[in-house]
Design a protein around this motif. Sequence first.
Motif, mmCIF file in Angstrom:
data_model
loop_
_atom_site.group_PDB
_atom_site.id
_atom_site.type_symbol
_atom_site.label_atom_id
_atom_site.label_comp_id
_atom_site.label_asym_id
_atom_site.label_seq_id
_atom_site.Cartn_x
_atom_site.Cartn_y
_atom_site.Cartn_z
ATOM 1 N N PRO A 138 0.826 -1.205 0.000
ATOM 2 C CA PRO A 138 0.000 0.000 0.000
ATOM 3 C C PRO A 138 0.862 1.257 0.000
ATOM 4 O O PRO A 138 1.954 1.282 0.558
ATOM 5 C CB PRO A 138 -0.810 -0.117 1.293
ATOM 6 C CG PRO A 138 -0.803 -1.575 1.610
ATOM 7 C CD PRO A 138 0.520 -2.094 1.110
ATOM 8 N N THR A 140 0.837 5.900 -0.296
ATOM 9 C CA THR A 140 0.250 7.071 0.351
ATOM 10 C C THR A 140 -0.515 7.948 -0.631
ATOM 11 O O THR A 140 -1.081 8.953 -0.239
ATOM 12 C CB THR A 140 1.339 7.919 1.027
ATOM 13 O OG1 THR A 140 2.303 8.289 0.034
ATOM 14 C CG2 THR A 140 2.002 7.153 2.149
ATOM 15 N N CYS A 142 -2.653 8.153 -4.768
ATOM 16 C CA CYS A 142 -3.573 7.484 -5.686
ATOM 17 C C CYS A 142 -2.828 6.414 -6.476
ATOM 18 O O CYS A 142 -1.770 6.682 -7.042
ATOM 19 C CB CYS A 142 -4.173 8.512 -6.639
ATOM 20 S SG CYS A 142 -5.214 7.806 -7.925
ATOM 21 N N THR A 148 -1.080 12.782 -4.324
ATOM 22 C CA THR A 148 -1.176 12.525 -2.884
ATOM 23 C C THR A 148 -2.280 13.328 -2.218
ATOM 24 O O THR A 148 -2.514 13.180 -1.019
ATOM 25 C CB THR A 148 0.156 12.835 -2.177
ATOM 26 O OG1 THR A 148 0.518 14.190 -2.456
ATOM 27 C CG2 THR A 148 1.248 11.885 -2.645
ATOM 28 N N CYS A 172 -9.512 10.981 -5.161
ATOM 29 C CA CYS A 172 -8.252 11.565 -5.610
ATOM 30 C C CYS A 172 -8.529 12.905 -6.277
ATOM 31 O O CYS A 172 -9.370 12.995 -7.177
ATOM 32 C CB CYS A 172 -7.559 10.621 -6.599
ATOM 33 S SG CYS A 172 -6.076 11.339 -7.332
ATOM 34 N N VAL A 179 -10.372 6.127 -4.246
ATOM 35 C CA VAL A 179 -9.205 5.286 -3.965
ATOM 36 C C VAL A 179 -9.612 4.187 -2.995
ATOM 37 O O VAL A 179 -10.115 4.468 -1.901
ATOM 38 C CB VAL A 179 -8.051 6.121 -3.378
ATOM 39 C CG1 VAL A 179 -6.854 5.233 -3.054
ATOM 40 C CG2 VAL A 179 -7.656 7.235 -4.336
ATOM 41 N N ARG A 181 -9.452 1.724 -0.057
ATOM 42 C CA ARG A 181 -8.675 1.762 1.186
ATOM 43 C C ARG A 181 -7.512 0.775 1.210
ATOM 44 O O ARG A 181 -6.459 1.087 1.740
ATOM 45 C CB ARG A 181 -9.589 1.529 2.380
ATOM 46 C CG ARG A 181 -10.475 2.692 2.674
ATOM 47 C CD ARG A 181 -11.291 2.444 3.916
ATOM 48 N NE ARG A 181 -12.256 3.533 4.078
ATOM 49 C CZ ARG A 181 -12.920 3.736 5.183
ATOM 50 N NH1 ARG A 181 -12.745 2.947 6.222
ATOM 51 N NH2 ARG A 181 -13.763 4.727 5.261
ATOM 52 N N LEU A 184 -4.071 2.062 0.287
ATOM 53 C CA LEU A 184 -3.453 3.115 1.097
ATOM 54 C C LEU A 184 -2.772 2.536 2.322
ATOM 55 O O LEU A 184 -3.352 1.723 3.037
ATOM 56 C CB LEU A 184 -4.515 4.130 1.545
ATOM 57 C CG LEU A 184 -5.209 4.889 0.412
ATOM 58 C CD1 LEU A 184 -6.341 5.736 0.984
ATOM 59 C CD2 LEU A 184 -4.220 5.758 -0.336
ATOM 60 N N THR A 187 -4.864 5.174 6.356
ATOM 61 C CA THR A 187 -6.193 5.655 6.019
ATOM 62 C C THR A 187 -6.526 6.786 6.949
ATOM 63 O O THR A 187 -6.791 6.558 8.132
ATOM 64 C CB THR A 187 -7.234 4.527 6.136
ATOM 65 O OG1 THR A 187 -6.799 3.433 5.353
ATOM 66 C CG2 THR A 187 -8.585 4.978 5.673
#
Length: 193
Positions: A138, A140, A142, A148, A172, A179, A181, A184, A187
Amino acid sequence: MAGFRSLAYQVRDARNDRALRRHSLRRCLERFAPYGHRATWWHLCDRHGIAPEDRGADPLRLVAALEELEDARAVWLAYERQFAERRRREKHDGLRRPEWAWGGSGDAVVRCADPGVRPEGALGEVLRRLVRALESEPGTGCPVCGDTELRWPAVTAMGPWEGAWAWDGPVCAGCGIVVPRPALAETPAAGAA
């Protein structure tokens, strides 16, 4: 009920009139619309010079749009097969609950919060970027455009669709996708900008 391939055949069939060929392309989106039905239709229309309401669109443009959609579908089906094979192996090895599982389906695998705001590029390339992100650690930002700046929609009590995207993930600011979860690393709290 016709499947994707038979509808694609109708789009390509020169014996069919233009209206039927366009209608068949729209029906293909009932089987696979990676951005959601409306956003995918607008994307294909913009990229291939088709007026969204034109019932007599140029058949060559319709076929070009279909080919883009078929490429994206092939990318997604390959990912789904690979994911299913991996899950079978994990279950065989005793892992019954994966850390995450992609919740997308053929109707919207890269949902756009606003149908008018979509990622740049061909559908297949966008899905390839998403698959690469889902198969890696994952991040940070898109997974599609790398931006970001992610915004959580405000949840309101206005109606059933207000705030409906918040459970999926942030939107995004760069390409407009919701996006997922699992893509990422962190979250942020819903409602954070």
